[in-house]
Design an enzyme around this catalytic site. Structure first.
Site, PDB file in Angstrom:
ATOM      1  N   ARG A  43       0.832  -1.218   0.000  1.00 37.22           N
ATOM      2  CA  ARG A  43       0.000   0.000   0.000  1.00 37.22           C
ATOM      3  C   ARG A  43       0.862   1.262   0.000  1.00 37.22           C
ATOM      4  O   ARG A  43       0.429   2.321  -0.437  1.00 37.22           O
ATOM      5  CB  ARG A  43      -0.943  -0.016   1.211  1.00 37.22           C
ATOM      6  CG  ARG A  43      -2.028   1.088   1.193  1.00 37.22           C
ATOM      7  CD  ARG A  43      -3.091   0.806   2.241  1.00 37.22           C
ATOM      8  NE  ARG A  43      -4.187   1.772   2.281  1.00 37.22           N
ATOM      9  CZ  ARG A  43      -4.313   2.724   3.202  1.00 37.22           C
ATOM     10  NH1 ARG A  43      -3.422   2.837   4.153  1.00 37.22           N
ATOM     11  NH2 ARG A  43      -5.335   3.546   3.180  1.00 37.22           N
ATOM     12  N   LEU A  69      -6.951   8.255  -0.220  1.00 34.37           N
ATOM     13  CA  LEU A  69      -6.823   6.810  -0.424  1.00 34.37           C
ATOM     14  C   LEU A  69      -7.723   6.198   0.646  1.00 34.37           C
ATOM     15  O   LEU A  69      -7.572   6.495   1.829  1.00 34.37           O
ATOM     16  CB  LEU A  69      -5.355   6.433  -0.193  1.00 34.37           C
ATOM     17  CG  LEU A  69      -4.913   4.984  -0.091  1.00 34.37           C
ATOM     18  CD1 LEU A  69      -5.346   4.198  -1.291  1.00 34.37           C
ATOM     19  CD2 LEU A  69      -3.404   4.932   0.008  1.00 34.37           C
ATOM     20  N   SER A  70      -8.682   5.354   0.234  1.00 28.58           N
ATOM     21  CA  SER A  70      -9.658   4.827   1.189  1.00 28.58           C
ATOM     22  C   SER A  70      -8.999   4.012   2.297  1.00 28.58           C
ATOM     23  O   SER A  70      -7.936   3.425   2.112  1.00 28.58           O
ATOM     24  CB  SER A  70     -10.689   3.953   0.469  1.00 28.58           C
ATOM     25  OG  SER A  70     -11.261   4.633  -0.614  1.00 28.58           O
ATOM     26  N   GLN A  71      -9.696   3.973   3.440  1.00 29.65           N
ATOM     27  CA  GLN A  71      -9.267   3.167   4.583  1.00 29.65           C
ATOM     28  C   GLN A  71      -9.248   1.676   4.180  1.00 29.65           C
ATOM     29  O   GLN A  71     -10.188   1.208   3.533  1.00 29.65           O
ATOM     30  CB  GLN A  71     -10.301   3.409   5.688  1.00 29.65           C
ATOM     31  CG  GLN A  71     -10.064   2.701   6.977  1.00 29.65           C
ATOM     32  CD  GLN A  71     -11.299   2.770   7.876  1.00 29.65           C
ATOM     33  OE1 GLN A  71     -12.307   3.382   7.515  1.00 29.65           O
ATOM     34  NE2 GLN A  71     -11.210   2.136   9.014  1.00 29.65           N
TER      35      GLN A  71
END
Ligand code: SAH
Length: 223
Positions: A43, A69-71
């Site tokens: 990530r 950036l999504s969880q």
């Protein structure tokens, strides 16, 4: 990209990643393929270097242009729901952003079509797909409020920015028994919703999953 970059160093060690996976399991993520792909996907390469040491925290992180950036929990949850309808040949994602959600999906489905409205974000995401040698992703600069007619129909559609109401075009572009996973609401409160097309009819089964917080789905392009 060399192997040290991909493996990550220091805070991005395997142990740090393992802690994230345990956290996802504790929060109820149970799909082994989803957990395995999140474990294997670096990530930190989806973030600017100054933030990469926070890549394996379970939080949304800024990617510039007021976007995030999504969880990881949300990425895992939405992916798990999409896959629950069976194997997916073709998936459409609205809101490429960093390309992280796209990368997770691309390892679990036949192919991913993804659209982004902010050109510099799309450019960086494409570069990451190339470096990771992901060859089943088609990405384009486009306003996803209208879906992407060219490659329709889709077995699954996922939206990572929130409209106020479900865009009719997205429902229309679903294949028979297709599934749409989408946050809907205003800037303050949104519900993650799931629409399942009933066979080849124009009927949809609708379900509310949980409260979420996404950036808004906006119209037009930004270069
Ligand atoms: N899936 C991304 C999340 C990025 S945030 C990731 O994993 O990083 C949501 C993204 O949706 C933003 O990049 C935003 O620019 C984009 N977006 C918002 N409205 C859009 C629209 N109408 N069409 C395409 N992309 C849109």
């Amino acid at each position: 990209m060399n192997s040290i970059e991909l493996a990550g160093i220091g805070m991005t060690s395997q142990r740090t990643r393992e802690r994230l996976i345990q956290r996802l399991i504790d929060q109820g993520i149970s799909s082994q393929p989803v957990l395995d792909v999140i474990r294997m996907t670096p990530r930190h390469i989806f973030l600017d270097e100054a933030l990469s040491h926070r890549a394996y925290e379970d939080t949304a992180l800024p990617i510039g242009f007021s976007q995030t950036l999504s969880q990881p929990y949300i990425v895992a949850r939405m992916t798990e729901i999409l896959l629950s309808s069976g194997p997916l040949k073709k998936v459409l994602e609205i809101g490429t952003g960093s390309g992280y959600q796209t990368t997770i999906l691309s390892q679990l489905v036949g192919g991913v079509c993804t659209v982004e409205r902010i050109e510099p974000l799309l450019r960086k995401a494409r570069e990451r797909f190339r470096k990771l040698r992901l060859s089943n992703i088609t990405a384009e600069l486009s306003d996803g409020s209208f879906g992407w007619d060219k490659h329709a129909p889709y077995d699954g559609i996922i939206t990572t920015a929130a409209p106020q109401a479900v865009p009719e075009d997205l429902l229309r572009q679903l294949a028979p028994d297709g599934i749409l996973v989408i946050p809907i609401g205003n800037g303050i409160s949104q519900d993650l919703r799931v629409f399942r097309r009933q066979g080849d009819s124009a009927e949809f089964d609708e379900e509310i999953v949980e409260k979420v917080k996404f950036v808004p789905l906006l119209g037009g392009l930004s270069r």
